[in-house]
Design an enzyme around this catalytic site. Sequence first.
Site, PDB file in Angstrom:
ATOM      1  N   ASP A  70       0.805  -1.212   0.000  1.00  0.00           N
ATOM      2  CA  ASP A  70       0.000   0.000   0.000  1.00  0.00           C
ATOM      3  C   ASP A  70       0.848   1.277   0.000  1.00  0.00           C
ATOM      4  O   ASP A  70       1.580   1.545   0.958  1.00  0.00           O
ATOM      5  CB  ASP A  70      -0.922   0.004   1.220  1.00  0.00           C
ATOM      6  CG  ASP A  70      -1.601  -1.343   1.449  1.00  0.00           C
ATOM      7  OD1 ASP A  70      -1.055  -2.380   1.008  1.00  0.00           O
ATOM      8  OD2 ASP A  70      -2.652  -1.361   2.091  1.00  0.00           O
TER       9      ASP A  70
ATOM     10  N   GLU B 199      -4.312   2.103  -2.684  1.00  0.00           N
ATOM     11  CA  GLU B 199      -5.560   2.619  -2.090  1.00  0.00           C
ATOM     12  C   GLU B 199      -5.348   3.741  -1.072  1.00  0.00           C
ATOM     13  O   GLU B 199      -6.307   4.391  -0.684  1.00  0.00           O
ATOM     14  CB  GLU B 199      -6.343   1.462  -1.452  1.00  0.00           C
ATOM     15  CG  GLU B 199      -5.742   0.974  -0.153  1.00  0.00           C
ATOM     16  CD  GLU B 199      -6.817   0.642   0.869  1.00  0.00           C
ATOM     17  OE1 GLU B 199      -8.000   0.728   0.566  1.00  0.00           O
ATOM     18  OE2 GLU B 199      -6.428   0.323   1.996  1.00  0.00           O
ATOM     19  N   ASN B 200      -4.107   3.941  -0.635  1.00  0.00           N
ATOM     20  CA  ASN B 200      -3.828   5.027   0.314  1.00  0.00           C
ATOM     21  C   ASN B 200      -2.919   6.084  -0.301  1.00  0.00           C
ATOM     22  O   ASN B 200      -2.304   6.880   0.417  1.00  0.00           O
ATOM     23  CB  ASN B 200      -3.161   4.478   1.579  1.00  0.00           C
ATOM     24  CG  ASN B 200      -3.934   3.355   2.221  1.00  0.00           C
ATOM     25  OD1 ASN B 200      -3.494   2.210   2.240  1.00  0.00           O
ATOM     26  ND2 ASN B 200      -5.097   3.667   2.740  1.00  0.00           N
TER      27      ASN B 200
ATOM     28  N   ASN C  10     -10.407  -1.114   0.875  1.00  0.00           N
ATOM     29  CA  ASN C  10     -11.543  -0.465   1.529  1.00  0.00           C
ATOM     30  C   ASN C  10     -11.580   1.048   1.313  1.00  0.00           C
ATOM     31  O   ASN C  10     -12.606   1.679   1.503  1.00  0.00           O
ATOM     32  CB  ASN C  10     -11.538  -0.779   3.023  1.00  0.00           C
ATOM     33  CG  ASN C  10     -10.223  -0.457   3.696  1.00  0.00           C
ATOM     34  OD1 ASN C  10      -9.170  -0.921   3.253  1.00  0.00           O
ATOM     35  ND2 ASN C  10     -10.256   0.334   4.752  1.00  0.00           N
ATOM     36  N   HIS C  11     -10.445   1.632   0.913  1.00  0.00           N
ATOM     37  CA  HIS C  11     -10.419   3.075   0.633  1.00  0.00           C
ATOM     38  C   HIS C  11     -10.557   3.394  -0.861  1.00  0.00           C
ATOM     39  O   HIS C  11     -10.266   4.507  -1.283  1.00  0.00           O
ATOM     40  CB  HIS C  11      -9.105   3.685   1.147  1.00  0.00           C
ATOM     41  CG  HIS C  11      -9.000   3.705   2.643  1.00  0.00           C
ATOM     42  ND1 HIS C  11      -9.776   4.529   3.439  1.00  0.00           N
ATOM     43  CD2 HIS C  11      -8.223   2.999   3.500  1.00  0.00           C
ATOM     44  CE1 HIS C  11      -9.467   4.330   4.715  1.00  0.00           C
ATOM     45  NE2 HIS C  11      -8.532   3.396   4.779  1.00  0.00           N
TER      46      HIS C  11
ATOM     47  N   HIS D 107      -3.125  -4.148   3.370  1.00  0.00           N
ATOM     48  CA  HIS D 107      -4.035  -3.408   4.259  1.00  0.00           C
ATOM     49  C   HIS D 107      -3.431  -3.113   5.631  1.00  0.00           C
ATOM     50  O   HIS D 107      -3.702  -2.075   6.193  1.00  0.00           O
ATOM     51  CB  HIS D 107      -5.378  -4.118   4.446  1.00  0.00           C
ATOM     52  CG  HIS D 107      -6.313  -3.419   5.387  1.00  0.00           C
ATOM     53  ND1 HIS D 107      -6.867  -2.189   5.098  1.00  0.00           N
ATOM     54  CD2 HIS D 107      -6.791  -3.760   6.625  1.00  0.00           C
ATOM     55  CE1 HIS D 107      -7.655  -1.813   6.109  1.00  0.00           C
ATOM     56  NE2 HIS D 107      -7.620  -2.743   7.049  1.00  0.00           N
TER      57      HIS D 107
ATOM     58  N   HIS E 137      -0.272  -2.672   6.492  1.00  0.00           N
ATOM     59  CA  HIS E 137       0.813  -1.696   6.364  1.00  0.00           C
ATOM     60  C   HIS E 137       2.092  -2.065   7.095  1.00  0.00           C
ATOM     61  O   HIS E 137       3.006  -1.254   7.181  1.00  0.00           O
ATOM     62  CB  HIS E 137       0.355  -0.287   6.806  1.00  0.00           C
ATOM     63  CG  HIS E 137      -0.639   0.325   5.890  1.00  0.00           C
ATOM     64  ND1 HIS E 137      -0.896   1.687   5.866  1.00  0.00           N
ATOM     65  CD2 HIS E 137      -1.448  -0.220   4.950  1.00  0.00           C
ATOM     66  CE1 HIS E 137      -1.826   1.941   4.959  1.00  0.00           C
ATOM     67  NE2 HIS E 137      -2.187   0.801   4.396  1.00  0.00           N
TER      68      HIS E 137
HETATM   69 FE   FE2 Z   1      -6.919  -0.841   3.427  1.00  0.00          FE
END
Ligand code: FE2
Length: 273
Positions: A8, A39-40, A67-68, A178, A180
């Site tokens: 991520d 996603e981040n 999820n983001h 997710h 991290h």
């Molecule tokens: Fe995530």
Amino acid sequence: MRLLFLGDVVGRPGREAIVDQLPALRTKWKLDLVVINGENAAGGFGITETICDDLLNAGADVVTLGNHSFDQREALVFIDRQPRLLRPINYPARTPGRGATVVEAANGGRVLVINAMGRLFMDALDDPFAAVDKALHDCPLREVVDATIIDMHAEATSEKQGMGRYLDGRVSLVVGTHTHVPTADEQILPGGTAYQSDAGMCGDYDSILGMQPEEPVRRFVQKTPGSRLEAASGPGTLAGIAVETDDATGLALHVAAVRIGPHLSQSRPHFWE
Ligand code: FE2
């Protein structure tokens, strides 16, 4: 085939680490395909079209989400015109975008990439195991594609290990994202699938999950409204997993964690250096 998956990307430190280092790594390691979880990438929350283009231009073949996915609302629109950007395959069917794609690797091989999301301690979603099964049925390894990569975006290690074991022997790589923090369990499972519970993040590890630590700590010790979470701004580290697959079987021959940058112990794929 030489595959690299990077975890991520969190904010500017993660983006800069990718843009500064990935082009040279692609050449040095003769990479055939690179997947990055983005996603981040936009300040910790979602992805913009410009940032997605930056990651693709730096050497990513596919960018995955989680999820983001839609924290930046523009993603709801541009995801439909960017076939190399994936959101979780087990999102409700009417969600914009797609959860799987087939791309051509640098060596001319075809690679199926699937983004799935776990359900433990996360949003209620469709069954990720059934969703991945369907995609693999439509596009089986060795028959239609030469390698298959699954990004299992999930909170619980058990669920990620479950996906790894469920798919062992049927895909080239199952890698978690997710949380991290890179896990030290990169391995080749008994059936030949490369596996790592979490790739870690590409970002500033002088942080909490890539964010400046003060506000997250305050939220743990004080139950009051606070300020926004801000991405940390120090130098970024690249984190992920390198996999060499057998062109005949699509299964893993070599696997190594990748950690390049400050704060963490360093790890590189010695078999390519
Ligand atoms: Fe995530």
